[in-house]
Design an enzyme around this catalytic site. Sequence first.
Site, mmCIF file in Angstrom:
data_model
loop_
_atom_site.group_PDB
_atom_site.id
_atom_site.type_symbol
_atom_site.label_atom_id
_atom_site.label_comp_id
_atom_site.label_asym_id
_atom_site.label_seq_id
_atom_site.Cartn_x
_atom_site.Cartn_y
_atom_site.Cartn_z
ATOM 1 N N ASN A 146 3.262 -1.975 13.532
ATOM 2 C CA ASN A 146 3.180 -1.325 12.217
ATOM 3 C C ASN A 146 2.436 0.006 12.383
ATOM 4 O O ASN A 146 1.279 0.030 12.813
ATOM 5 C CB ASN A 146 2.432 -2.265 11.260
ATOM 6 C CG ASN A 146 2.316 -1.682 9.868
ATOM 7 O OD1 ASN A 146 2.018 -0.511 9.712
ATOM 8 N ND2 ASN A 146 2.520 -2.496 8.854
ATOM 9 N N HIS B 163 -0.799 3.210 9.709
ATOM 10 C CA HIS B 163 -2.104 3.871 9.765
ATOM 11 C C HIS B 163 -2.105 5.159 10.575
ATOM 12 O O HIS B 163 -3.088 5.906 10.541
ATOM 13 C CB HIS B 163 -3.185 2.878 10.201
ATOM 14 C CG HIS B 163 -3.335 1.798 9.170
ATOM 15 N ND1 HIS B 163 -3.658 2.082 7.863
ATOM 16 C CD2 HIS B 163 -3.114 0.455 9.223
ATOM 17 C CE1 HIS B 163 -3.662 0.961 7.154
ATOM 18 N NE2 HIS B 163 -3.336 -0.035 7.961
ATOM 19 N N HIS C 125 5.498 0.339 5.880
ATOM 20 C CA HIS C 125 5.415 -0.114 4.488
ATOM 21 C C HIS C 125 5.469 1.124 3.601
ATOM 22 O O HIS C 125 4.540 1.938 3.612
ATOM 23 C CB HIS C 125 4.102 -0.882 4.292
ATOM 24 C CG HIS C 125 3.935 -1.484 2.927
ATOM 25 N ND1 HIS C 125 2.899 -2.334 2.614
ATOM 26 C CD2 HIS C 125 4.659 -1.368 1.798
ATOM 27 C CE1 HIS C 125 2.998 -2.707 1.351
ATOM 28 N NE2 HIS C 125 4.061 -2.123 0.820
ATOM 29 N N ARG D 44 4.847 2.232 0.322
ATOM 30 C CA ARG D 44 4.189 1.735 -0.895
ATOM 31 C C ARG D 44 4.557 2.583 -2.091
ATOM 32 O O ARG D 44 4.840 3.771 -1.959
ATOM 33 C CB ARG D 44 2.660 1.754 -0.701
ATOM 34 C CG ARG D 44 2.161 0.777 0.342
ATOM 35 C CD ARG D 44 0.647 0.793 0.382
ATOM 36 N NE ARG D 44 0.101 0.231 -0.833
ATOM 37 C CZ ARG D 44 -0.420 -0.998 -0.947
ATOM 38 N NH1 ARG D 44 -0.498 -1.772 0.113
ATOM 39 N NH2 ARG D 44 -0.879 -1.424 -2.093
ATOM 40 N N ARG E 139 0.599 5.910 -0.235
ATOM 41 C CA ARG E 139 -0.717 6.263 0.318
ATOM 42 C C ARG E 139 -0.645 6.584 1.817
ATOM 43 O O ARG E 139 -1.528 7.242 2.336
ATOM 44 C CB ARG E 139 -1.730 5.147 0.064
ATOM 45 C CG ARG E 139 -1.469 3.894 0.827
ATOM 46 C CD ARG E 139 -2.589 2.899 0.642
ATOM 47 N NE ARG E 139 -2.698 2.427 -0.736
ATOM 48 C CZ ARG E 139 -3.311 1.293 -1.080
ATOM 49 N NH1 ARG E 139 -3.887 0.549 -0.157
ATOM 50 N NH2 ARG E 139 -3.364 0.900 -2.325
ATOM 51 N N GLU F 184 8.778 -2.809 5.073
ATOM 52 C CA GLU F 184 8.052 -3.635 4.100
ATOM 53 C C GLU F 184 8.075 -2.917 2.767
ATOM 54 O O GLU F 184 7.819 -1.705 2.709
ATOM 55 C CB GLU F 184 6.590 -3.797 4.528
ATOM 56 C CG GLU F 184 6.408 -4.585 5.786
ATOM 57 C CD GLU F 184 4.945 -4.589 6.199
ATOM 58 O OE1 GLU F 184 4.101 -3.983 5.510
ATOM 59 O OE2 GLU F 184 4.647 -5.196 7.224
ATOM 60 N N THR G 97 -2.250 -5.139 1.823
ATOM 61 C CA THR G 97 -1.541 -6.251 1.180
ATOM 62 C C THR G 97 -2.425 -7.496 1.219
ATOM 63 O O THR G 97 -2.635 -8.068 2.278
ATOM 64 C CB THR G 97 -0.203 -6.528 1.912
ATOM 65 O OG1 THR G 97 0.383 -5.276 2.242
ATOM 66 C CG2 THR G 97 0.741 -7.327 1.044
ATOM 67 N N GLU H 209 7.565 -14.326 6.741
ATOM 68 C CA GLU H 209 6.409 -13.840 7.500
ATOM 69 C C GLU H 209 5.190 -14.511 6.903
ATOM 70 O O GLU H 209 4.876 -14.323 5.716
ATOM 71 C CB GLU H 209 6.293 -12.311 7.421
ATOM 72 C CG GLU H 209 5.081 -11.818 8.222
ATOM 73 C CD GLU H 209 5.056 -10.319 8.445
ATOM 74 O OE1 GLU H 209 6.130 -9.687 8.468
ATOM 75 O OE2 GLU H 209 3.940 -9.788 8.595
ATOM 76 N N HIS I 182 -0.841 -9.862 9.722
ATOM 77 C CA HIS I 182 -1.934 -9.370 8.891
ATOM 78 C C HIS I 182 -3.286 -9.754 9.483
ATOM 79 O O HIS I 182 -3.590 -10.933 9.622
ATOM 80 C CB HIS I 182 -1.860 -9.856 7.438
ATOM 81 C CG HIS I 182 -2.465 -8.848 6.498
ATOM 82 N ND1 HIS I 182 -3.809 -8.679 6.373
ATOM 83 C CD2 HIS I 182 -1.882 -7.916 5.715
ATOM 84 C CE1 HIS I 182 -4.044 -7.697 5.524
ATOM 85 N NE2 HIS I 182 -2.886 -7.204 5.112
#
Length: 270
Positions: free
Chosen positions: A7, A10, A43, A45, A49, A70, A101, A152, A194
């Site tokens: 992922n 970030h 993801h 969103r 963000r 996602e 999340t 998941e 996660h």
Amino acid sequence: MLRLGVNIDHVATLRQARGTAYPNVVEAAKIAEAAGANSITIHLREDRRHIQDADVYALRMALCKPMNLEMAIHSDIIDIACDVKPEEICLVPERREERTTEGGLDCVANFSALDEAISRLRKSFVFKLSLFIAPDIEQIKAAEQLGASCIELHTGTFCERYEHDPRTAREELERLAEAAEQAHRLRLQVNAGHGLNLSNVAAMRRIPHLDTLNIGHSIIARAVFVGLEQAVREMLEKMSESSSKVLKCESSKVTECESSKVTEFLHTQQ
Ligand code: PXP
């Protein structure tokens, strides 16, 4: 062999912090792919963000490995997904004020809304549908009824407890293992993610039928010190160590495996 979805949200978080053009998410994805990632997770969103619409399109053009998008079931995000057509979609819950999340989808309470959104997506293109859920049998049954081919499992609670309260972490790990068995019986692919990091990922060996781990924050954080390529490789190594240790540990004494914190943790579960 356990697979890794990296992922890269970030990387975009860092870019958005200053509104610069760097670090480039496509470059990050290519490095992760070259280091052995099996898929790239992002993801998009509603509040944008980190990942931006343009990132999704740029990555779609550039990726060699499957894109796992996602998303929550917001109408404008569904439109983008229908346009971009990622190989995999993982539906997640979203709350604006959350840091990340924070929980799994409630597929039971939101069955109709999810059903409608999934139909909209399915009418537009073919993809693998995954639902991000807590280890709960009612959620797993609802996921199957919604036509998901994959779930998941949310490992956030386990990871949190692993740090602060190992005894209740064990219970959560058992819940995750039981949920994986139940999902497997319903012929669902089992992924998890996660909060996973180099220290707790070995515990995932207790969860049967796992196909893919989606990991972001800890890999990007580690990359600050060792570079992204090595951070991905280290995680892959830990994961393969964990799975080969399953075999070794199952046929011998767990104490022979290693003496780290994680082995102590696993040892207490024998
Ligand atoms: N899986 C899902 C569904 C997520 O929402 C996230 C966080 O975006 C992850 C995996 C990765 O979590 P982490 O960044 O804590 O590794």
